[in-house]
Design a protein around this motif. Structure first.
Motif, PDB file in Angstrom:
ATOM      1  N   ALA A 252      26.959   7.439  36.883  1.00  0.00           N
ATOM      2  CA  ALA A 252      25.558   7.604  37.278  1.00  0.00           C
ATOM      3  C   ALA A 252      25.161   6.601  38.346  1.00  0.00           C
ATOM      4  CB  ALA A 252      24.654   7.457  36.057  1.00  0.00           C
ATOM      5  N   ILE A 253      25.572   5.334  38.169  1.00  0.00           N
ATOM      6  CA  ILE A 253      25.225   4.289  39.135  1.00  0.00           C
ATOM      7  C   ILE A 253      25.745   4.632  40.526  1.00  0.00           C
ATOM      8  CG2 ILE A 253      25.701   1.887  39.775  1.00  0.00           C
ATOM      9  CD1 ILE A 253      25.596   1.206  36.774  1.00  0.00           C
ATOM     10  N   GLU A 254      26.942   5.218  40.585  1.00  0.00           N
ATOM     11  CA  GLU A 254      27.576   5.494  41.877  1.00  0.00           C
ATOM     12  C   GLU A 254      27.062   6.763  42.550  1.00  0.00           C
ATOM     13  OE1 GLU A 254      31.976   3.972  42.124  1.00  0.00           O
ATOM     14  OE2 GLU A 254      31.727   5.128  40.268  1.00  0.00           O
ATOM     15  N   ALA A 278      34.685  -2.329  41.662  1.00  0.00           N
ATOM     16  CA  ALA A 278      33.461  -3.137  41.646  1.00  0.00           C
ATOM     17  C   ALA A 278      32.883  -3.317  43.045  1.00  0.00           C
ATOM     18  CB  ALA A 278      33.746  -4.492  41.007  1.00  0.00           C
ATOM     19  N   GLY A 279      33.764  -3.435  44.028  1.00  0.00           N
ATOM     20  CA  GLY A 279      33.282  -3.594  45.398  1.00  0.00           C
ATOM     21  C   GLY A 279      32.515  -2.386  45.876  1.00  0.00           C
ATOM     22  N   ASP A 280      33.002  -1.187  45.525  1.00  0.00           N
ATOM     23  CA  ASP A 280      32.327   0.036  45.926  1.00  0.00           C
ATOM     24  C   ASP A 280      30.965   0.159  45.245  1.00  0.00           C
ATOM     25  OD1 ASP A 280      32.378   2.670  47.303  1.00  0.00           O
ATOM     26  OD2 ASP A 280      32.340   3.439  45.245  1.00  0.00           O
ATOM     27  N   VAL A 281      30.905  -0.203  43.938  1.00  0.00           N
ATOM     28  CA  VAL A 281      29.631  -0.165  43.218  1.00  0.00           C
ATOM     29  C   VAL A 281      28.634  -1.133  43.852  1.00  0.00           C
ATOM     30  CG1 VAL A 281      28.493  -0.630  41.013  1.00  0.00           C
ATOM     31  CG2 VAL A 281      30.689   0.559  41.048  1.00  0.00           C
ATOM     32  N   GLU A 284      27.412   0.174  47.225  1.00  0.00           N
ATOM     33  CA  GLU A 284      26.464   1.276  47.039  1.00  0.00           C
ATOM     34  C   GLU A 284      25.074   0.761  46.692  1.00  0.00           C
ATOM     35  OE1 GLU A 284      25.737   5.574  46.445  1.00  0.00           O
ATOM     36  OE2 GLU A 284      27.569   4.567  47.111  1.00  0.00           O
ATOM     37  N   ILE A 285      25.007  -0.160  45.736  1.00  0.00           N
ATOM     38  CA  ILE A 285      23.715  -0.682  45.289  1.00  0.00           C
ATOM     39  C   ILE A 285      23.002  -1.427  46.414  1.00  0.00           C
ATOM     40  CG2 ILE A 285      22.609  -2.346  43.740  1.00  0.00           C
ATOM     41  CD1 ILE A 285      24.716  -1.594  41.642  1.00  0.00           C
ATOM     42  N   ALA A 291      18.835   0.226  42.256  1.00  0.00           N
ATOM     43  CA  ALA A 291      18.516  -0.738  41.202  1.00  0.00           C
ATOM     44  C   ALA A 291      19.045  -0.226  39.873  1.00  0.00           C
ATOM     45  CB  ALA A 291      17.008  -0.979  41.112  1.00  0.00           C
ATOM     46  N   VAL A 292      19.548  -1.152  39.083  1.00  0.00           N
ATOM     47  CA  VAL A 292      19.997  -0.849  37.724  1.00  0.00           C
ATOM     48  C   VAL A 292      19.250  -1.789  36.786  1.00  0.00           C
ATOM     49  CG1 VAL A 292      21.942  -0.708  36.142  1.00  0.00           C
ATOM     50  CG2 VAL A 292      22.283  -0.203  38.573  1.00  0.00           C
TER      51      VAL A 292
END
Length: 352
Positions: A252-254, A278-281, A284-285, A291-292
């Protein structure tokens, strides 16, 4: 009177016990219990995973998804005999921390809060209970058979409030929401999304049982494919995550739209390893101003929001969420999951 009790942190200790009748203090309502919702927290306490009995006690009266009818109220209160009420779960810590001092006890900073049926205060799983007038909320009489859905609704009211507050960092007019998980929290989150006029989508892994029909009856769209595929196509503005499943959370985050907000309400189990980029996440953010945010529990404001939301809802649709009801004398049956369960309710009134 009878009550559903447990010895916290002792697996197999759940039972229906005889306990003393409650005696209301001057500022408390005396309430005849009608019903009690059962959730994952209750099952975890029953399994001995956590829970805390009141001081100097070995057993805890379980239950925090309450529903009852007022028997007696203080003369100077806003309540009267016959009112349909629920009791708030959490109480502020005694210090109090800054958040508790400002009524935001769901955001307690030092962990010294207490909770009915969970942490150091008896819950609402008894045939009668008392509650302070400041921690009771009146419900529309139409909700007599579904009002135990109030507490989980407060959780999603807070989640939506948090998403709104985060979104208002800048211009924010969301159009599409994805709710992951079609349990009670997810379905009630979808209810609020529909009430907000949003294009609402619900993702769950099951293809049979009542969930697809419940979502359709709400006017939302049901999905059961992989989260990355579904969210990738939808590009939702807001995701309310209600599974706690690691792959679903990160999928969902991605896959939100630009300036996407993911509000996490599901608690993930520990001890499971998931490989992610983790780098891609992070990229993206950062680059999309995403925001998460995590959200748990609720304060009094959210209870009033939930009461208003349920009062506007279709009572028949709400009733459809309750897929099993058991009487108090068979209450332990509610703690064994059935494949078609959505919400299981224990009937507490004396007629059962």
């Amino acid at each position: 009177m009878r009550a559903l009790t447990v010895a916290p942190k002792q697996s197999g200790s759940l039972e229906v016990s005889e306990v003393p009748d409650p005696e209301p203090a001057a500022d408390e309502l005396l309430v005849d219990a009608l019903a009690l919702g059962v959730c994952g927290t209750d099952r975890e306490i029953a399994r001995g995973e956590y829970g805390w009995a009141p001081p100097q006690r070995d057993r805890l009266i379980l239950g925090h998804e309450s529903l009852g009818r007022v028997v007696r109220a203080p003369r100077d209160s806003d309540f009267e005999s016959g009112d349909l009420v629920v009791g708030v779960v959490r109480r502020p810590d005694p210090v109090p921390c800054g958040a508790c001092a400002h009524g935001e006890f769901d955001m307690c900073r030092n962990g010294r809060y207490t909770e009915r049926g969970i942490k150091e205060i008896d819950g609402y799983g008894s045939q009668r209970w008392c509650v302070e007038t400041d921690f009771a909320v009146r419900l529309d009489p139409r909700l007599e058979h579904v009002g135990m859905l109030m507490e989980p609704t407060t959780v999603v009211c807070k989640a939506w409030e948090q998403a709104q507050r985060v979104g208002e960092r800048a211009w924010f007019e969301p159009e599409r929401v994805l709710v992951t998980g079609a349990g009670p929290i997810g379905l009630l989150a979808a209810l609020l999304a529909v009430q907000k006029g949003l294009d609402t989508h619900v993702l769950d892994r099951v293809v049979d049982g009542p969930k697809p029909g419940i979502v359709k009856a709400l006017g939302a769209t049901y999905h059961h494919d992989d989260v990355c595929e579904v969210a990738g196509k939808l590009q939702p503005d807001v995701v309310i995550e209600a599974t706690g499943a690691g792959p679903v959370v990160f999928g969902a985050i991605e896959n939100t739209g630009a300036y996407g907000i993911v509000c996490l309400t599901g608690v993930s189990p520990s001890g499971r390893t998931l490989r992610i980029d983790a780098g891609d996440v992070n990229r993206e953010i950062v680059l999309e101003n995403d925001a998460v945010v995590g959200s748990v529990n609720a304060n009094l404001r959210h209870y009033h929001q939930a009461a208003a939301a349920l009062a506007k809802a279709d009572v028949d649709w709400l009733a459809g969420l309750i897929t099993r009801r058991v009487p108090l004398d068979r209450a332990t049956e509610a703690f064994t999951a059935h494949p078609t369960d959505v919400k299981v309710v224990i009937e507490l009134d004396s007629g059962n």
